[in-house]
Design a protein around this motif. Structure first.
Motif, PDB file in Angstrom:
ATOM      1  N   ASN A   1       0.821  -1.210   0.000  1.00 19.60           N
ATOM      2  CA  ASN A   1       0.000   0.000   0.000  1.00 19.60           C
ATOM      3  C   ASN A   1       0.857   1.263   0.000  1.00 19.60           C
ATOM      4  OD1 ASN A   1      -2.562   1.412   0.204  1.00 19.60           O
ATOM      5  ND2 ASN A   1      -2.012   1.857   2.328  1.00 19.60           N
ATOM      6  N   LEU A   2       2.163   1.129   0.306  1.00 25.36           N
ATOM      7  CA  LEU A   2       3.045   2.289   0.409  1.00 25.36           C
ATOM      8  C   LEU A   2       3.919   2.426  -0.833  1.00 25.36           C
ATOM      9  CD1 LEU A   2       4.301   1.966   4.108  1.00 25.36           C
ATOM     10  CD2 LEU A   2       2.469   3.435   3.231  1.00 25.36           C
ATOM     11  N   CYS A   3       4.196   3.663  -1.224  1.00 22.84           N
ATOM     12  CA  CYS A   3       5.082   3.888  -2.364  1.00 22.84           C
ATOM     13  C   CYS A   3       5.862   5.191  -2.169  1.00 22.84           C
ATOM     14  CB  CYS A   3       4.301   3.908  -3.670  1.00 22.84           C
ATOM     15  SG  CYS A   3       3.025   5.153  -3.778  1.00 22.84           S
ATOM     16  N   PHE A   4       6.898   5.364  -3.018  1.00 27.18           N
ATOM     17  CA  PHE A   4       7.659   6.618  -3.006  1.00 27.18           C
ATOM     18  C   PHE A   4       6.711   7.798  -3.185  1.00 27.18           C
ATOM     19  CE2 PHE A   4      12.390   6.043  -4.138  1.00 27.18           C
ATOM     20  CZ  PHE A   4      12.496   4.872  -3.408  1.00 27.18           C
ATOM     21  N   ASP A   5       6.966   8.874  -2.435  1.00 25.32           N
ATOM     22  CA  ASP A   5       6.085  10.034  -2.468  1.00 25.32           C
ATOM     23  C   ASP A   5       6.925  11.278  -2.163  1.00 25.32           C
ATOM     24  OD1 ASP A   5       2.838  10.755  -1.806  1.00 25.32           O
ATOM     25  OD2 ASP A   5       4.317  12.088  -0.882  1.00 25.32           O
ATOM     26  N   ILE A   6       6.745  12.325  -2.960  1.00 22.46           N
ATOM     27  CA  ILE A   6       7.396  13.604  -2.673  1.00 22.46           C
ATOM     28  C   ILE A   6       6.537  14.319  -1.642  1.00 22.46           C
ATOM     29  CG2 ILE A   6       8.132  15.825  -3.609  1.00 22.46           C
ATOM     30  CD1 ILE A   6       8.471  14.320  -6.319  1.00 22.46           C
ATOM     31  N   GLU A   7       7.119  14.517  -0.456  1.00 23.71           N
ATOM     32  CA  GLU A   7       6.335  15.045   0.664  1.00 23.71           C
ATOM     33  C   GLU A   7       5.754  16.416   0.328  1.00 23.71           C
ATOM     34  OE1 GLU A   7       6.938  14.778   5.383  1.00 23.71           O
ATOM     35  OE2 GLU A   7       8.416  16.045   4.372  1.00 23.71           O
ATOM     36  N   GLY A   8       4.458  16.536   0.506  1.00 24.20           N
ATOM     37  CA  GLY A   8       3.797  17.821   0.327  1.00 24.20           C
ATOM     38  C   GLY A   8       3.255  18.068  -1.065  1.00 24.20           C
ATOM     39  N   GLY A   9       3.368  17.092  -1.977  1.00 23.57           N
ATOM     40  CA  GLY A   9       2.791  17.273  -3.313  1.00 23.57           C
ATOM     41  C   GLY A   9       3.834  17.528  -4.383  1.00 23.57           C
ATOM     42  N   LEU A  10       3.436  18.270  -5.418  1.00 20.85           N
ATOM     43  CA  LEU A  10       4.302  18.519  -6.571  1.00 20.85           C
ATOM     44  C   LEU A  10       5.215  19.706  -6.289  1.00 20.85           C
ATOM     45  CD1 LEU A  10       1.970  16.730  -7.705  1.00 20.85           C
ATOM     46  CD2 LEU A  10       2.347  17.870  -9.874  1.00 20.85           C
ATOM     47  N   LYS A  11       6.381  19.417  -5.734  1.00 17.65           N
ATOM     48  CA  LYS A  11       7.321  20.459  -5.330  1.00 17.65           C
ATOM     49  C   LYS A  11       8.396  20.671  -6.396  1.00 17.65           C
ATOM     50  CE  LYS A  11       5.663  21.055  -1.095  1.00 17.65           C
ATOM     51  NZ  LYS A  11       5.185  22.338  -0.570  1.00 17.65           N
ATOM     52  N   ASN A  12       8.826  21.908  -6.553  1.00 14.30           N
ATOM     53  CA  ASN A  12       9.955  22.257  -7.409  1.00 14.30           C
ATOM     54  C   ASN A  12      10.946  23.067  -6.579  1.00 14.30           C
ATOM     55  OD1 ASN A  12       9.417  21.411 -10.362  1.00 14.30           O
ATOM     56  ND2 ASN A  12       7.463  22.295  -9.697  1.00 14.30           N
ATOM     57  N   GLU A  13      11.560  22.410  -5.623  1.00 13.08           N
ATOM     58  CA  GLU A  13      12.523  23.077  -4.747  1.00 13.08           C
ATOM     59  C   GLU A  13      13.466  22.042  -4.148  1.00 13.08           C
ATOM     60  OE1 GLU A  13      10.374  23.989  -0.692  1.00 13.08           O
ATOM     61  OE2 GLU A  13       8.955  24.340  -2.345  1.00 13.08           O
ATOM     62  N   ASN A  14      14.615  22.500  -3.675  1.00 11.80           N
ATOM     63  CA  ASN A  14      15.624  21.603  -3.114  1.00 11.80           C
ATOM     64  C   ASN A  14      15.271  21.148  -1.702  1.00 11.80           C
ATOM     65  OD1 ASN A  14      17.297  21.685  -5.389  1.00 11.80           O
ATOM     66  ND2 ASN A  14      18.382  23.506  -4.663  1.00 11.80           N
ATOM     67  N   LYS A  15      15.786  19.969  -1.381  1.00 10.93           N
ATOM     68  CA  LYS A  15      15.732  19.383  -0.031  1.00 10.93           C
ATOM     69  C   LYS A  15      14.333  18.985   0.420  1.00 10.93           C
ATOM     70  CE  LYS A  15      20.079  21.136   1.832  1.00 10.93           C
ATOM     71  NZ  LYS A  15      20.633  19.771   2.015  1.00 10.93           N
ATOM     72  N   VAL A  16      13.420  18.785  -0.525  1.00  9.08           N
ATOM     73  CA  VAL A  16      12.110  18.244  -0.165  1.00  9.08           C
ATOM     74  C   VAL A  16      12.277  16.744   0.092  1.00  9.08           C
ATOM     75  CG1 VAL A  16       9.738  17.844  -0.908  1.00  9.08           C
ATOM     76  CG2 VAL A  16      10.924  19.942  -1.575  1.00  9.08           C
ATOM     77  N   PRO A  17      11.876  16.247   1.267  1.00  8.90           N
ATOM     78  CA  PRO A  17      12.098  14.827   1.586  1.00  8.90           C
ATOM     79  C   PRO A  17      11.256  13.892   0.711  1.00  8.90           C
ATOM     80  CG  PRO A  17      11.631  16.116   3.561  1.00  8.90           C
ATOM     81  CD  PRO A  17      11.286  16.978   2.395  1.00  8.90           C
ATOM     82  N   LEU A  18      11.817  12.709   0.457  1.00  4.97           N
ATOM     83  CA  LEU A  18      11.063  11.603  -0.133  1.00  4.97           C
ATOM     84  C   LEU A  18      10.583  10.722   1.007  1.00  4.97           C
ATOM     85  CD1 LEU A  18      10.651  10.882  -3.262  1.00  4.97           C
ATOM     86  CD2 LEU A  18      12.309  12.669  -2.750  1.00  4.97           C
ATOM     87  N   ILE A  19       9.325  10.337   0.940  1.00  2.00           N
ATOM     88  CA  ILE A  19       8.729   9.518   1.994  1.00  2.00           C
ATOM     89  C   ILE A  19       8.002   8.338   1.343  1.00  2.00           C
ATOM     90  CG2 ILE A  19       8.440  11.485   3.554  1.00  2.00           C
ATOM     91  CD1 ILE A  19       5.455  11.528   2.765  1.00  2.00           C
ATOM     92  N   THR A  20       7.549   7.407   2.179  1.00  4.62           N
ATOM     93  CA  THR A  20       6.565   6.431   1.705  1.00  4.62           C
ATOM     94  C   THR A  20       5.199   6.894   2.199  1.00  4.62           C
ATOM     95  OG1 THR A  20       6.969   5.028   3.641  1.00  4.62           O
ATOM     96  CG2 THR A  20       8.147   4.478   1.606  1.00  4.62           C
ATOM     97  N   TYR A  21       4.204   6.695   1.337  1.00  2.00           N
ATOM     98  CA  TYR A  21       2.864   7.190   1.645  1.00  2.00           C
ATOM     99  C   TYR A  21       1.862   6.293   0.917  1.00  2.00           C
ATOM    100  CZ  TYR A  21      -0.584  10.774   2.874  1.00  2.00           C
ATOM    101  OH  TYR A  21      -1.644  11.447   3.426  1.00  2.00           O
ATOM    102  N   PRO A  22       0.665   6.118   1.489  1.00  5.67           N
ATOM    103  CA  PRO A  22      -0.324   5.293   0.785  1.00  5.67           C
ATOM    104  C   PRO A  22      -0.577   5.786  -0.637  1.00  5.67           C
ATOM    105  CG  PRO A  22      -1.040   5.704   3.033  1.00  5.67           C
ATOM    106  CD  PRO A  22       0.194   6.544   2.817  1.00  5.67           C
TER     107      PRO A  22
END
Length: 230
Positions: free
Chosen positions: A71-92
């Motif tokens: 149920n979990l997959c790679f996810d750019i935290e906070g949506g469609l970001k275009n900036e540095n140092k945005v964390p990658l998380i797992t999310y449903p």
């Protein structure tokens, strides 16, 4: 007389070393049977998993799903970001484009394809190991494309040895930042990080599936809208 003295010395020698022998035996019991096996034999006996190079190129856009929890997959935290140092998380999985990534094969090094990974909505930012760190627990983030080892990966197939057979269980994503000694996983806070590979007892959070069959979404001020169906 000489024989008697020799026997007496032998008896004294045995008495002196009996306690030492008992101590060694107790240590062996505490350590288990591995105490009597050479390190090489122990490693060979315990290797349950094997990593294999791909004989094909991975191309296109994929959702990177956890083999530990589908149920979990790679996810750019906070949506469609275009900036540095945005964390990658797992999310449903929720079928948005911040969960969909493009694999770019950039070189063939010693029969291993080297990849960069970018979000499908931009190729200006890549998945990046923070500070190109070799450390366990170094986080994966979004960062401007820079062609450094922080943004390079090798994909391996993972097989479990079952008696005389090998069972395919998924992919492992090794990081160039760690000289391919560590792989992408996720921690207790669902942050994607690199962790040490142990082929004797693999952490299943390091194993992934690539899923191409879901709808992609893009973001506008009015919200998400569907852009494709695969």
């Amino acid at each position: 007389m000489k024989i008697y003295q020799q026997r007496k010395l032998k008896h004294i020698f045995i008495k002196l070393f009996e306690p030492l022998a008992a101590i060694v035996f107790m240590i062996a019991l505490l350590l288990g049977s591995n105490f009597f096996i050479s390190p090489k034999t122990y490693a060979e006996n315990q290797d349950r998993y094997v990593l294999k190079d791909l004989n094909y190129i991975i191309e296109g856009d994929y959702c990177i799903m956890s083999a530990y929890d589908n149920n979990l997959c790679f996810d750019i935290e906070g949506g469609l970001k275009n900036e540095n140092k945005v964390p990658l998380i797992t999310y449903p999985k929720h079928n948005a484009s911040n969960q969909k990534f493009t694999f770019h094969a950039i070189s063939n090094d010693k029969s291993r394809y080297i990849y960069c990974l970018s979000p499908t909505y931009t190729n200006q930012y890549m998945l990046d190991v923070d500070s190109c760190s070799q450390n366990d627990g170094a986080k994966l983030q979004l960062y401007t494309s820079n062609n450094t080892n922080a943004q390079k990966f090798v994909i391996k197939e993972v097989y479990e040895k079952i008696e005389s057979e090998e069972k395919y269980i998924g992919y492992m994503i090794l990081t160039a930042a760690s000289y391919f000694g560590k792989a992408l996983s996720y921690d207790d806070n669902n942050k994607i990080v690199q962790t040490y590979i142990n082929l004797n007892n693999i952490n299943m959070k390091q194993v992934w599936f690539l899923d191409k069959g879901f709808s992609g979404y893009c973001y506008k001020n009015s919200g998400y809208y569907e852009i494709d169906k695969l």
